[in-house]
Design a protein around this motif. Structure first.
Motif, PDB file in Angstrom:
ATOM      1  N   VAL A  36       7.804  -4.692   0.336  1.00 51.70           N
ATOM      2  CA  VAL A  36       7.265  -6.139   0.280  1.00 51.70           C
ATOM      3  C   VAL A  36       6.286  -6.868  -0.508  1.00 51.70           C
ATOM      4  CG1 VAL A  36       5.748  -7.837   2.104  1.00 51.70           C
ATOM      5  CG2 VAL A  36       7.973  -6.576   2.628  1.00 51.70           C
ATOM      6  N   THR A  37       4.923  -5.662  -1.407  1.00 51.11           N
ATOM      7  CA  THR A  37       4.688  -5.862  -1.859  1.00 51.11           C
ATOM      8  C   THR A  37       4.853  -6.173  -2.971  1.00 51.11           C
ATOM      9  OG1 THR A  37       2.865  -5.034  -0.388  1.00 51.11           O
ATOM     10  CG2 THR A  37       1.652  -5.200  -2.353  1.00 51.11           C
ATOM     11  N   ILE A  38       5.461  -5.067  -3.278  1.00 59.05           N
ATOM     12  CA  ILE A  38       6.385  -4.708  -4.463  1.00 59.05           C
ATOM     13  C   ILE A  38       7.552  -6.144  -4.462  1.00 59.05           C
ATOM     14  CG2 ILE A  38       8.025  -3.555  -6.240  1.00 59.05           C
ATOM     15  CD1 ILE A  38       7.529  -1.211  -4.195  1.00 59.05           C
ATOM     16  N   GLN A  39       7.905  -6.633  -4.241  1.00 53.16           N
ATOM     17  CA  GLN A  39       8.813  -7.610  -4.395  1.00 53.16           C
ATOM     18  C   GLN A  39       7.804  -8.318  -4.457  1.00 53.16           C
ATOM     19  OE1 GLN A  39      12.386  -7.576  -3.506  1.00 53.16           O
ATOM     20  NE2 GLN A  39      11.597  -5.517  -4.529  1.00 53.16           N
ATOM     21  N   LYS A  40       7.406  -9.195  -3.893  1.00 55.66           N
ATOM     22  CA  LYS A  40       6.170 -10.001  -4.374  1.00 55.66           C
ATOM     23  C   LYS A  40       5.430 -10.045  -5.610  1.00 55.66           C
ATOM     24  CE  LYS A  40       4.809 -11.621   0.342  1.00 55.66           C
ATOM     25  NZ  LYS A  40       3.198 -11.504   1.563  1.00 55.66           N
ATOM     26  N   GLY A  41       5.380  -8.430  -6.005  1.00 53.65           N
ATOM     27  CA  GLY A  41       5.065  -8.532  -7.682  1.00 53.65           C
ATOM     28  C   GLY A  41       2.778  -8.655  -7.134  1.00 53.65           C
ATOM     29  N   ASP A  42       3.154  -7.996  -6.176  1.00 58.56           N
ATOM     30  CA  ASP A  42       1.136  -8.544  -5.952  1.00 58.56           C
ATOM     31  C   ASP A  42       0.302  -6.831  -6.372  1.00 58.56           C
ATOM     32  OD1 ASP A  42       1.236 -10.813  -5.261  1.00 58.56           O
ATOM     33  OD2 ASP A  42       1.941 -10.318  -3.198  1.00 58.56           O
ATOM     34  N   TRP A  43       1.394  -7.028  -7.942  1.00 62.45           N
ATOM     35  CA  TRP A  43       0.747  -5.184  -8.058  1.00 62.45           C
ATOM     36  C   TRP A  43      -0.797  -4.485  -8.262  1.00 62.45           C
ATOM     37  CZ3 TRP A  43       4.702  -2.399  -8.618  1.00 62.45           C
ATOM     38  CH2 TRP A  43       6.205  -3.102  -9.001  1.00 62.45           C
ATOM     39  N   ASP A  44      -2.036  -5.980  -7.645  1.00 58.19           N
ATOM     40  CA  ASP A  44      -3.548  -5.375  -8.488  1.00 58.19           C
ATOM     41  C   ASP A  44      -3.257  -5.121  -6.380  1.00 58.19           C
ATOM     42  OD1 ASP A  44      -3.395  -5.906 -10.327  1.00 58.19           O
ATOM     43  OD2 ASP A  44      -4.060  -8.246 -10.228  1.00 58.19           O
ATOM     44  N   ILE A  45      -3.231  -5.901  -5.335  1.00 58.04           N
ATOM     45  CA  ILE A  45      -2.545  -5.814  -4.326  1.00 58.04           C
ATOM     46  C   ILE A  45      -2.450  -4.204  -3.662  1.00 58.04           C
ATOM     47  CG2 ILE A  45      -2.726  -5.895  -2.049  1.00 58.04           C
ATOM     48  CD1 ILE A  45      -2.478  -9.023  -2.692  1.00 58.04           C
TER      49      ILE A  45
END
Length: 537
Positions: free
Chosen positions: A285-294
């Protein structure tokens, strides 16, 4: 066996059915003859197919994997294993018929063994759990589905209940076990009353400790429990004990509290699996959102948590059992002592979803492989290729140790660590080890690790080229393996360079994030989440 038990009422089970006799006569002996209950062959297009034996005709036929909606519904039934089993036992149709026939036959056989092999039902239950690794013994299972509820089923199946059970029911006793305020009681057929089961001090039950107010801290994914004598325990409570923010947060909180108020820390649980690794869905889910910093912060947080466990001022004992994969294996590797159950499956399996271990697992294997090398030997020209090639194969082929003994051979567990044969005693034994270490404990000194640098990468590039040319691996397998080779080489440096743990952790995290951005890694993650098996792409 049939001849050895002439007085046993179930001896006919040892008589081979007619279809099995025909199988032997026709040479269907299993893997030795390449055909048994199943047969692997190729179709007209050369594609591999798996056939199943039709035992009515003794011929092989194509088949599809059977799917039963009742099993899916049972998994969704709230209340855990007991509720799921009861749901299946009461289900109409084939699934329910099989479950009822199987369980009732076992119940009946177990009841008839009293007092032949034991006077107490709990002794038989313990024997089945300890000797055959059953989750519950036959009488515990009987209580789970409901003793009274099975009476009608026995009549339907035309099975006669033994007199001991009917007498028990007539007297108003509706279960074999009773939980009371002062402990657990079991029904005694000789005295026709419940007797208290003696408490074994070596059996530590975390739910009991929590019920008695032993919780020190708790969140949705984990709990910190007081084991007594100055030792605390962190227990995971997520699905399959996967590692998420709650688990990492609880481990960090436990480290803070242990340093101030306790002598040591144990990381253990009663789950079928210690931990299957990171919460893959959360990562995806984090990858799909593009939240790379997270995502970067998540990985860094897990790395820092493992390093906190390793360099805590107090001893940390990890007690894995069942599956300890990926992040679960990495947590196990960062304790001062790993007391694994004999039947523990350990491995760094991240390449199966297109990434590499990023919680310090690669780093720890490198430390363990090289820490015994005498000073001066590397400067004198020692070739470390064989040391690191084994690690490359272990991680790159996602090798999983199928026992604690094998885990030592892979390097997941240190050679000086004992193995817990009786899982019921595992947490107690882990506590005693932590207590023992606390008397003279000094936290370890951070090592530097010798690496081969560009020479190792060059050597592995040629190995990967040959494997790809032989079609043993895919182009993307080569890409993932090259990232792993970059970590094992220690980055861009000369052979014989010594690097820090933090440098290797940074390389792990960089490689993990880079691979997560690749579409083929994302395809592997999706496929694993949907099908629970790896994708070759």
């Amino acid at each position: 066996l049939y001849d050895a038990v002439p007085d046993d009422e179930m001896r006919d089970i040892f008589q081979a059915p007619e279809f099995m006799v025909k199988m032997v006569e026709s040479g269907k002996l299993g893997n030795k003859t390449r055909q048994g209950y199943y047969k692997k062959t190729k179709d007209e297009k050369g594609k591999r197919v798996k056939l199943a034996l039709d035992y009515n005709t003794n011929e092989y036929v194509t088949f599809s994997k059977p799917r039963f909606p009742e099993l899916k519904e049972a998994r969704k039934t709230p209340g855990g294993f007991a509720a799921s089993l009861k749901f299946l036992f009461n289900s109409p149709g084939k699934v329910g018929d099989v479950v009822r026939a199987y369980l009732c036959r076992n119940f009946l056989y177990a009841a008839n063994r009293i007092p032949e092999i034991s006077d107490q039902v709990n002794a038989i239950d313990d024997a089945m759990k300890w000797g055959y690794n059953h989750k519950l013994g036959p009488f515990e299972l009987w209580d789970t589905v409901g003793l009274e509820d099975t009476v009608a089923v026995f009549k339907t199946l035309k099975m006669k209940l033994p007199k001991t059970i009917t007498t028990m029911l007539k007297a108003g006793h509706k279960s074999f076990y009773e939980k009371r305020e002062d402990g657990l009681y079991v029904f005694d057929f000789a005295s026709q009353k419940y007797v208290k089961i003696a408490v074994n001090p070596k059996i530590v039950l975390l739910p009991s400790l929590k019920a008695k107010g032993g919780i020190i801290a708790e969140n949705e994914g984990a709990a910190m429990i007081d084991l007594g004598d100055g030792i605390a325990c962190v227990e995971f409570n997520t699905k399959m004990n996967s590692i998420d923010a709650d688990v990492v947060g609880m481990l960090n909180q436990a480290c803070d509290l242990v340093e101030k108020d306790f002598k040591g820390l144990v990381v253990a649980n009663h789950g079928a699996n210690f931990s299957v690794g990171a919460n893959l869905f959360e990562v995806f889910v984090t990858i799909q959102k593009g939240d790379w910093d997270i995502l970067d912060a998540m990985i860094k947080g897990f790395q820092d948590c493992n390093m906190r466990l390793k360099y805590l001022d107090k001893p940390v004992v990890v007690a894995p059992a069942g599956m300890a994969l990926g992040g679960g294996c990495e947590i196990s590797m960062h304790g001062d002592y790993c007391l694994a159950a004999g039947e523990t499956y350990m491995g760094l399996v991240e390449v199966g979803v297109g990434v590499i271990p990023a919680g310090g697992g690669t780093k720890e294997l490198m430390i363990r492989a090289t820490e015994g090398i005498p000073d001066g030997t590397i400067a004198s020209g020692l070739n470390m290729q064989t040391y690191y090639q084994k690690i490359f194969e272990t991680i790159g082929m996602a090798q999983v140790a199928t026992s604690a003994v094998e885990a030592k051979e892979f390097g997941f567990i240190r050679k000086n660590c004992a193995i817990s044969i009786n899982r019921d005693h595992q947490i107690h034994d882990a506590k005693e080890i932590a207590l023992g270490l606390s008397h003279f404990y000094k936290k370890p000194v951070s090592p530097t690790i010798p690496v081969m640098g560009d020479n190792f990468k060059g050597m592995l590039d040629s190995v990967l080229y040959n494997m790809r040319a032989g079609n043993f691996i895919s182009d993307y397998d080569v890409h993932v393996a090259s990232k792993l080779a970059g970590i094992l080489s220690g980055g861009d440096c000369a052979e014989g360079t010594y690097v820090s743990e933090q440098l290797l952790l940074d390389l792990e995290r960089e490689a993990f994030l880079s691979l997560c951005g690749e579409s083929k890694t994302q395809d592997r993650i999706i496929y694993m989440l949907k099908n629970n098996k790896p994708l070759r792409n």
